[in-house]
Design a protein around this motif. Structure first.
Motif, short mmCIF file in Angstrom:
data_model
loop_
_atom_site.label_atom_id
_atom_site.label_comp_id
_atom_site.label_asym_id
_atom_site.label_seq_id
_atom_site.Cartn_x
_atom_site.Cartn_y
_atom_site.Cartn_z
N ILE A 1 0.70 -1.20 0.08
CA ILE A 1 -0.08 0.10 -0.08
C ILE A 1 0.80 1.25 0.06
CG2 ILE A 1 -1.90 -1.07 1.05
CD1 ILE A 1 -1.02 0.32 3.83
N SER A 2 2.01 1.19 0.39
CA SER A 2 3.03 2.21 0.48
C SER A 2 3.28 2.75 -0.97
CB SER A 2 4.22 2.22 1.35
OG SER A 2 5.01 1.11 0.80
N GLU A 3 2.99 1.97 -2.09
CA GLU A 3 3.61 1.91 -3.41
C GLU A 3 2.66 2.60 -4.47
OE1 GLU A 3 5.69 -1.31 -4.93
OE2 GLU A 3 6.93 -1.45 -3.12
N PRO A 4 2.69 3.47 -5.51
CA PRO A 4 1.80 3.81 -6.41
C PRO A 4 1.14 2.74 -6.94
CG PRO A 4 3.92 5.28 -6.47
CD PRO A 4 4.13 4.04 -5.55
N ASP A 5 -0.08 2.57 -7.28
CA ASP A 5 -0.50 1.51 -7.91
C ASP A 5 -0.90 0.37 -6.91
OD1 ASP A 5 -1.29 3.12 -10.11
OD2 ASP A 5 0.37 2.42 -10.96
N LEU A 6 -0.53 0.70 -5.76
CA LEU A 6 -0.35 -0.37 -4.76
C LEU A 6 0.69 -1.49 -5.16
CD1 LEU A 6 -4.13 -1.18 -3.66
CD2 LEU A 6 -2.34 0.79 -2.80
N GLY A 7 1.70 -1.11 -6.14
CA GLY A 7 2.77 -2.01 -6.44
C GLY A 7 2.27 -3.18 -7.55
N LEU A 8 1.22 -2.79 -7.65
CA LEU A 8 0.64 -3.87 -8.90
C LEU A 8 1.03 -3.59 -10.36
CD1 LEU A 8 -2.95 -4.35 -7.19
CD2 LEU A 8 -0.88 -5.64 -7.01
N SER A 9 0.87 -4.77 -11.12
CA SER A 9 1.22 -4.64 -12.59
C SER A 9 0.15 -4.24 -13.34
CB SER A 9 1.92 -5.69 -13.10
OG SER A 9 0.72 -6.92 -13.18
N LEU A 10 0.41 -3.90 -14.62
CA LEU A 10 -0.88 -3.33 -15.45
C LEU A 10 -1.88 -4.56 -15.43
CD1 LEU A 10 0.59 -1.06 -18.16
CD2 LEU A 10 -0.55 -0.46 -16.39
N SER A 11 -1.40 -5.67 -15.60
CA SER A 11 -2.38 -6.95 -15.75
C SER A 11 -3.00 -6.97 -14.49
CB SER A 11 -1.57 -8.18 -16.18
OG SER A 11 -0.39 -8.42 -15.43
N GLU A 12 -2.42 -6.90 -13.47
CA GLU A 12 -3.10 -7.10 -12.01
C GLU A 12 -4.29 -6.10 -11.83
OE1 GLU A 12 0.37 -9.37 -9.45
OE2 GLU A 12 0.35 -7.23 -9.79
N ILE A 13 -3.98 -4.93 -12.19
CA ILE A 13 -4.68 -3.80 -12.10
C ILE A 13 -5.94 -3.97 -12.81
CG2 ILE A 13 -5.21 -1.20 -12.45
CD1 ILE A 13 -2.30 -0.84 -11.96
N LYS A 14 -5.72 -4.48 -14.09
CA LYS A 14 -6.96 -5.02 -15.06
C LYS A 14 -7.83 -5.97 -14.49
CE LYS A 14 -7.77 -6.25 -19.71
NZ LYS A 14 -8.44 -7.58 -19.64
N LYS B 1 3.67 6.88 6.91
CA LYS B 1 3.78 6.28 5.73
C LYS B 1 2.55 5.28 5.39
CE LYS B 1 6.96 3.65 3.07
NZ LYS B 1 8.44 2.82 3.28
N SER B 2 2.12 4.41 6.34
CA SER B 2 1.22 3.57 6.19
C SER B 2 -0.26 4.00 6.38
CB SER B 2 1.31 2.13 6.65
OG SER B 2 2.42 1.54 6.76
N ASN B 3 -0.36 4.75 7.21
CA ASN B 3 -1.95 5.15 7.64
C ASN B 3 -2.30 6.26 6.79
OD1 ASN B 3 -1.31 3.02 9.48
ND2 ASN B 3 -1.38 4.41 11.47
N VAL B 4 -1.70 7.18 6.35
CA VAL B 4 -1.98 8.29 5.77
C VAL B 4 -1.78 8.23 4.32
CG1 VAL B 4 -1.95 10.92 5.42
CG2 VAL B 4 -1.82 9.90 7.88
N GLN B 5 -0.40 8.04 3.94
CA GLN B 5 -0.15 7.98 2.50
C GLN B 5 -0.47 6.71 1.88
OE1 GLN B 5 1.30 10.27 0.39
NE2 GLN B 5 0.72 8.90 -1.03
N GLY B 6 -0.45 5.55 2.71
CA GLY B 6 -1.14 4.44 2.28
C GLY B 6 -2.58 4.34 1.94
N THR B 7 -3.25 5.03 2.78
CA THR B 7 -4.74 5.22 2.67
C THR B 7 -4.94 5.99 1.17
OG1 THR B 7 -5.25 5.01 5.04
CG2 THR B 7 -6.72 6.14 3.65
N GLN B 8 -4.03 7.18 1.15
CA GLN B 8 -4.24 7.91 -0.04
C GLN B 8 -3.92 7.05 -1.27
OE1 GLN B 8 -5.45 11.31 -0.41
NE2 GLN B 8 -5.69 10.02 -2.35
N ASN B 9 -2.87 6.22 -1.17
CA ASN B 9 -2.71 5.37 -2.29
C ASN B 9 -3.75 4.35 -2.74
OD1 ASN B 9 0.02 6.49 -2.67
ND2 ASN B 9 0.95 4.70 -1.55
N VAL B 10 -4.28 3.88 -1.69
CA VAL B 10 -5.70 2.71 -1.78
C VAL B 10 -6.85 3.69 -2.38
CG1 VAL B 10 -7.61 1.81 -0.35
CG2 VAL B 10 -4.87 1.45 0.17
#
Length: 383
Positions: free
Chosen positions: A70-83, A112-121
């Motif tokens: 959750i701390s990464e953009p796109d939750l660290g998922l690939s394009l195929s996983e996002i699809k 990092k997790s609770n605020v930025q991670g939530t925004q990423n979600v």
């Protein structure tokens, strides 16, 4: 038609119960799990699922596993996983969080997790067209408020006891302001402890931290006398003993949340998941003495610690400092919404006998939890 729930924080204590419950109820479930240094996300999930099978004595279905963070953009998922998520997931359960009470800055935990991670979600939900969100907050967004706290309240200008509370209220504000979320359900648990039936726990915070510190100090040879017990007068609390704490068994929190998640008529509300009768610090002290075999643990009332503390007394205070802000008297949390949604699921009373069982299991396990060993599993990730 998308049917899956996507769960963050699946490997944590509450996440394990939500995973188990949803799968046993026949729900379609995907979990977002980050790998550890030595184990893949798939291996981590398979390990705790095998632990459930050992405990329950039955086979449990497996969730879909997505490797991400959750701390990464796109939750660290690939394009195929996002699809895949956009095509298959109808709701996201945001349970991942940092429980850190100390921080080195806004780029560190718990921010990092609770605020930025939530925004990423939230950004991910918009990207994947997920409009139903179940957000795990905490009853302690109430901060230092006293009196009765209603489920409809959030920001009343309260002060906070620690950075964890402040980060969680910021996270809850974020999800409430997200215009692309059509259905938002917020869960605010009290202090989660082990299973009310089995005493199982995989994490050792709060009550367990207090128990572990006192256990470690109580076993020092110089404190043990002819009775075989330890002199607990070195353990001193800056409390009166009447302070109330809202301890809740993890199995009850998981059961109520699962019931609400699978019942759409209860969506869109905020739920205080707190007990009918809180636990006092005096009761926790008594359980600590009984479980460890010490006597004379002291309450000294609120205020600064004395200057004439012994080395052992000072050591106890230093260890406890990280949780010091939590050992205050809790407000009264109104649970109207929770009682209406789940009248058939009253919170088990956390009494002396339950805490004794939990203390014994924690001590016998040496305050650690190990899942069954898993070397490798078939590739279960979704692509």
């Amino acid at each position: 038609m998308p049917s899956y729930f996507l769960l963050t924080g699946a490997t944590g204590l509450l996440g394990r119960y939500l995973t188990r419950n949803l799968l046993l109820e026949g729900a379609d479930l995907a979990v977002l799990v980050r790998p550890s240094r030595r184990k893949s996300a798939e291996v981590r999930v398979e390990a705790f699922m095998r632990a459930w099978e050992e405990i329950l004595g039955v086979e449990v279905p497996r969730p879909k596993v997505l490797t991400g963070d959750i701390s990464e953009p796109d939750l660290g998922l690939s394009l195929s996983e996002i699809k895949w998520v956009s095509e298959n997931c109808r709701a996201l359960i945001h349970n991942a969080a940092s429980l850190s009470f100390v921080t080195t800055g806004l780029n560190a935990e718990p921010w990092k997790s609770n605020v930025q991670g939530t925004q990423n979600v939230l950004t991910f939900c918009q990207q994947a067209n997920i409009r139903e969100l179940h957000h795990v907050s905490t009853a302690y967004v109430s901060g230092l408020r006293q009196g009765r706290i209603f489920e409809t309240e959030l920001d009343a200008g309260q002060e906070y006891a620690n950075c964890y509370e402040e980060s969680k209220i910021q996270a809850e504000k974020l999800v409430r302001s997200a215009s692309h979320i059509d259905s938002l359900t917020v869960y605010r648990p009290g202090i989660i402890i082990g299973d009310s039936q089995t005493s199982m726990t995989t994490t050792f915070h709060n009550f367990y931290a207090l128990l572990q510190i006192a256990f470690t100090l109580g076993k020092r040879d110089e404190l043990i006398n002819f009775t075989g017990k330890s002199n607990g007068t070195v353990v001193r609390f800056n409390l009166d003993g009447h302070e109330r704490k809202n301890l809740v068994p993890v199995n009850w929190v998981g059961d109520v949340m699962t019931h609400i998640m699978l019942s759409s008529r209860y969506h869109g509300q905020t739920y205080h998941l707190t007990p009918r009768i809180p636990v006092t610090m005096r009761l926790m002290r008594d359980v600590l003495e009984e479980a460890i075999g010490v006597y004379g643990v002291q309450f000294e009332g609120a205020g600064d610690r004395r200057a004439d503390l012994s080395e052992t007394e000072a050591l106890f205070f230093d260890y406890m400092r990280v949780y010091e802000s939590y050992w205050r008297d809790d407000p009264v949390f109104d649970t109207t919404n929770t009682r209406k949604a789940a009248p058939h699921l009253p919170c088990p009373h956390v009494d002396r006998a339950m805490l004794r069982r939990m203390a014994k299991v924690a001590i016998d396990s040496r305050f650690s939890w190990k899942d069954p060993a898993v070397e490798a599993v078939p590739d279960l990730s979704v692509v």
